[in-house]
Scaffold this motif. Sequence first.
Motif, PDB file in Angstrom:
ATOM      1  N   ILE A 101       0.836  -1.202   0.000  1.00  0.00           N
ATOM      2  CA  ILE A 101       0.000   0.000   0.000  1.00  0.00           C
ATOM      3  C   ILE A 101       0.871   1.254   0.000  1.00  0.00           C
ATOM      4  O   ILE A 101       0.642   2.188  -0.778  1.00  0.00           O
ATOM      5  CB  ILE A 101      -0.945   0.003   1.212  1.00  0.00           C
ATOM      6  N   ASN A 102       1.885   1.265   0.863  1.00  0.00           N
ATOM      7  CA  ASN A 102       2.761   2.446   0.942  1.00  0.00           C
ATOM      8  C   ASN A 102       3.486   2.695  -0.384  1.00  0.00           C
ATOM      9  O   ASN A 102       3.631   3.849  -0.816  1.00  0.00           O
ATOM     10  CB  ASN A 102       3.773   2.278   2.074  1.00  0.00           C
ATOM     11  N   GLU A 103       3.941   1.636  -1.029  1.00  0.00           N
ATOM     12  CA  GLU A 103       4.628   1.788  -2.314  1.00  0.00           C
ATOM     13  C   GLU A 103       3.670   2.291  -3.395  1.00  0.00           C
ATOM     14  O   GLU A 103       4.036   3.132  -4.229  1.00  0.00           O
ATOM     15  CB  GLU A 103       5.253   0.460  -2.736  1.00  0.00           C
ATOM     16  N   ALA A 104       2.439   1.780  -3.385  1.00  0.00           N
ATOM     17  CA  ALA A 104       1.454   2.210  -4.379  1.00  0.00           C
ATOM     18  C   ALA A 104       1.114   3.687  -4.204  1.00  0.00           C
ATOM     19  O   ALA A 104       0.996   4.434  -5.181  1.00  0.00           O
ATOM     20  CB  ALA A 104       0.191   1.359  -4.263  1.00  0.00           C
ATOM     21  N   LEU A 105       0.981   4.128  -2.947  1.00  0.00           N
ATOM     22  CA  LEU A 105       0.661   5.526  -2.685  1.00  0.00           C
ATOM     23  C   LEU A 105       1.813   6.445  -3.097  1.00  0.00           C
ATOM     24  O   LEU A 105       1.588   7.529  -3.640  1.00  0.00           O
ATOM     25  CB  LEU A 105       0.331   5.722  -1.207  1.00  0.00           C
ATOM     26  N   THR A 126      -4.585  10.521  -1.713  1.00  0.00           N
ATOM     27  CA  THR A 126      -3.751   9.537  -1.024  1.00  0.00           C
ATOM     28  C   THR A 126      -4.488   8.892   0.144  1.00  0.00           C
ATOM     29  O   THR A 126      -4.502   7.660   0.287  1.00  0.00           O
ATOM     30  CB  THR A 126      -2.461  10.212  -0.520  1.00  0.00           C
ATOM     31  N   LEU A 127      -5.117   9.699   0.984  1.00  0.00           N
ATOM     32  CA  LEU A 127      -5.825   9.170   2.149  1.00  0.00           C
ATOM     33  C   LEU A 127      -7.019   8.314   1.732  1.00  0.00           C
ATOM     34  O   LEU A 127      -7.293   7.269   2.332  1.00  0.00           O
ATOM     35  CB  LEU A 127      -6.287  10.318   3.045  1.00  0.00           C
ATOM     36  N   ASN A 128      -7.741   8.742   0.704  1.00  0.00           N
ATOM     37  CA  ASN A 128      -8.913   7.989   0.253  1.00  0.00           C
ATOM     38  C   ASN A 128      -8.513   6.633  -0.315  1.00  0.00           C
ATOM     39  O   ASN A 128      -9.170   5.614  -0.061  1.00  0.00           O
ATOM     40  CB  ASN A 128      -9.674   8.803  -0.795  1.00  0.00           C
ATOM     41  N   CYS A 129      -7.418   6.619  -1.105  1.00  0.00           N
ATOM     42  CA  CYS A 129      -6.951   5.352  -1.670  1.00  0.00           C
ATOM     43  C   CYS A 129      -6.401   4.440  -0.578  1.00  0.00           C
ATOM     44  O   CYS A 129      -6.551   3.215  -0.653  1.00  0.00           O
ATOM     45  CB  CYS A 129      -5.891   5.618  -2.734  1.00  0.00           C
ATOM     46  N   ARG A 130      -5.739   5.000   0.435  1.00  0.00           N
ATOM     47  CA  ARG A 130      -5.279   4.174   1.554  1.00  0.00           C
ATOM     48  C   ARG A 130      -6.468   3.520   2.247  1.00  0.00           C
ATOM     49  O   ARG A 130      -6.443   2.329   2.559  1.00  0.00           O
ATOM     50  CB  ARG A 130      -4.476   5.014   2.546  1.00  0.00           C
ATOM     51  N   GLU A 131      -7.515   4.309   2.476  1.00  0.00           N
ATOM     52  CA  GLU A 131      -8.720   3.753   3.090  1.00  0.00           C
ATOM     53  C   GLU A 131      -9.295   2.622   2.264  1.00  0.00           C
ATOM     54  O   GLU A 131      -9.695   1.579   2.789  1.00  0.00           O
ATOM     55  CB  GLU A 131      -9.768   4.850   3.285  1.00  0.00           C
ATOM     56  N   TYR A 132      -9.378   2.823   0.946  1.00  0.00           N
ATOM     57  CA  TYR A 132      -9.928   1.791   0.069  1.00  0.00           C
ATOM     58  C   TYR A 132      -9.080   0.516   0.134  1.00  0.00           C
ATOM     59  O   TYR A 132      -9.619  -0.593   0.270  1.00  0.00           O
ATOM     60  CB  TYR A 132     -10.003   2.276  -1.380  1.00  0.00           C
ATOM     61  N   LEU A 133      -7.763   0.656   0.023  1.00  0.00           N
ATOM     62  CA  LEU A 133      -6.887  -0.511  -0.015  1.00  0.00           C
ATOM     63  C   LEU A 133      -6.901  -1.254   1.316  1.00  0.00           C
ATOM     64  O   LEU A 133      -6.812  -2.495   1.337  1.00  0.00           O
ATOM     65  CB  LEU A 133      -5.466  -0.083  -0.383  1.00  0.00           C
ATOM     66  N   GLU A 134      -7.013  -0.550   2.411  1.00  0.00           N
ATOM     67  CA  GLU A 134      -7.105  -1.208   3.725  1.00  0.00           C
ATOM     68  C   GLU A 134      -8.476  -1.867   3.893  1.00  0.00           C
ATOM     69  O   GLU A 134      -8.580  -2.977   4.416  1.00  0.00           O
ATOM     70  CB  GLU A 134      -6.854  -0.188   4.829  1.00  0.00           C
ATOM     71  N   LYS A 221     -17.186  12.909   1.333  1.00  0.00           N
ATOM     72  CA  LYS A 221     -16.524  13.096   2.629  1.00  0.00           C
ATOM     73  C   LYS A 221     -17.400  12.718   3.810  1.00  0.00           C
ATOM     74  O   LYS A 221     -16.883  12.396   4.891  1.00  0.00           O
ATOM     75  CB  LYS A 221     -16.064  14.551   2.757  1.00  0.00           C
ATOM     76  N   THR A 222     -18.706  12.757   3.656  1.00  0.00           N
ATOM     77  CA  THR A 222     -19.604  12.458   4.776  1.00  0.00           C
ATOM     78  C   THR A 222     -19.979  10.978   4.844  1.00  0.00           C
ATOM     79  O   THR A 222     -20.680  10.567   5.773  1.00  0.00           O
ATOM     80  CB  THR A 222     -20.888  13.303   4.666  1.00  0.00           C
ATOM     81  N   LYS A 223     -19.531  10.181   3.889  1.00  0.00           N
ATOM     82  CA  LYS A 223     -19.902   8.769   3.843  1.00  0.00           C
ATOM     83  C   LYS A 223     -18.843   7.888   4.502  1.00  0.00           C
ATOM     84  O   LYS A 223     -17.654   8.215   4.507  1.00  0.00           O
ATOM     85  CB  LYS A 223     -20.099   8.321   2.392  1.00  0.00           C
ATOM     86  N   LYS A 224     -19.288   6.753   5.016  1.00  0.00           N
ATOM     87  CA  LYS A 224     -18.370   5.784   5.608  1.00  0.00           C
ATOM     88  C   LYS A 224     -17.810   4.866   4.522  1.00  0.00           C
ATOM     89  O   LYS A 224     -18.363   4.798   3.419  1.00  0.00           O
ATOM     90  CB  LYS A 224     -19.109   4.979   6.676  1.00  0.00           C
ATOM     91  N   PRO A 225     -16.688   4.151   4.822  1.00  0.00           N
ATOM     92  CA  PRO A 225     -16.051   3.316   3.791  1.00  0.00           C
ATOM     93  C   PRO A 225     -16.999   2.356   3.078  1.00  0.00           C
ATOM     94  O   PRO A 225     -16.937   2.227   1.852  1.00  0.00           O
ATOM     95  CB  PRO A 225     -14.974   2.563   4.586  1.00  0.00           C
ATOM     96  N   HIS A 226     -17.883   1.690   3.802  1.00  0.00           N
ATOM     97  CA  HIS A 226     -18.768   0.722   3.149  1.00  0.00           C
ATOM     98  C   HIS A 226     -19.772   1.405   2.211  1.00  0.00           C
ATOM     99  O   HIS A 226     -20.378   0.750   1.358  1.00  0.00           O
ATOM    100  CB  HIS A 226     -19.498  -0.137   4.184  1.00  0.00           C
ATOM    101  N   GLU A 227     -19.954   2.716   2.374  1.00  0.00           N
ATOM    102  CA  GLU A 227     -20.846   3.460   1.492  1.00  0.00           C
ATOM    103  C   GLU A 227     -20.099   4.060   0.304  1.00  0.00           C
ATOM    104  O   GLU A 227     -20.697   4.329  -0.742  1.00  0.00           O
ATOM    105  CB  GLU A 227     -21.516   4.597   2.273  1.00  0.00           C
ATOM    106  N   ARG A 228     -18.801   4.287   0.467  1.00  0.00           N
ATOM    107  CA  ARG A 228     -17.997   4.903  -0.594  1.00  0.00           C
ATOM    108  C   ARG A 228     -17.356   3.876  -1.524  1.00  0.00           C
ATOM    109  O   ARG A 228     -17.161   4.143  -2.706  1.00  0.00           O
ATOM    110  CB  ARG A 228     -16.891   5.773   0.021  1.00  0.00           C
TER     111      ARG A 228
END
Length: 325
Positions: A101-105, A126-134, A221-228
């Motif tokens: 994940i860190n290398e991809a970001l 960067t933060l949004n993609c980290r959230e998605y990958l995690e 920005k107001t949605k949780k990961p499972h919604e985004r």
Amino acid sequence: MTAQLKWIEVDIPPFGLVNEIMSQEAVLEIKEDKRLYLTISPSSLDSFQTCPRKYFYDRQYTGVPSVTRSFHLDLGVGVHSILEYYYRDLMTNEKSNLQRINEALEYGRVEMIDSQLTPEQLEEVTLNCREYLEYSANDGWEPLAVEEPFSKILFENDKIVILLEGKIDLVAKIKEYPIAIIDHKKVSKTEDPSPLSNQGFAYCYGLNQKIFLINTIGFQKTKKPHERFKRYPICYDESQIEEWRRNTVDSWMDLLIHYMSDEMNYPEVRKEQAWPMRISACKFCSYAKYICSSLPETRQSKLDMFFKRRDANFDIFAKEENEVS
């Protein structure tokens, strides 16, 4: 227009290591083939069906006004570069997921250096993609191909060959399906995608598969990961894919070839007149605002002023800049 590559049908999936391998006999066959080769991608088919004049302009220009480069386009490029690195690395290297994940970001940050995103926007990507990958780390996806190009005959006769070409974000084995064609979509609002699209049908036809999965990366920005981070699998029956192919060839390719032939009868500065405007489609078209609403004699100069001309060697029917989302 001549083609550099002619698809040779084989009895193995075209996302292995073989789709670029051709025998000397096949290469010779292409060189001796005097037919007209026309290549078309899902995005250029969308463009033509929306408005023939738009399609004509897209052959020469990117379709994105140079004076108002799209913020969403830069976001899409960033997301795609990060996911491309991540899934390609997942397919080829053994390492911890955190390291991957860190290398991809970091790869994505480098790819976005020349974008017009602000430091705050770069950090948001960067933060949004980290959230998605995690969030998706344990989804069990097994990548088979990343950014996979394909080329397949859509139609041919003794005078013309129409090649369908494109590039697919990801092909993977997933828990629910043995093989899925996956397209990453950066989205800013939550809505169910249409099950009918040239992209979905074309990708399944090109790779002889039935599952097209839209993988949304939401920036709400107001949605949780499972919604985004939602995934929408679409299954096409063979009869549906064939109906799309037949409709594309019978209804649209004849019209496209007609306009191409008509274009040859116009002088260089008036070739656009061979491609009619579809006024009902002007509302969301940038050409309408900057070009089509102006006088015919001023359009060429305005095209060069407001839009970026494509590179002379650019394949207009490959995956286009304004296709990234």
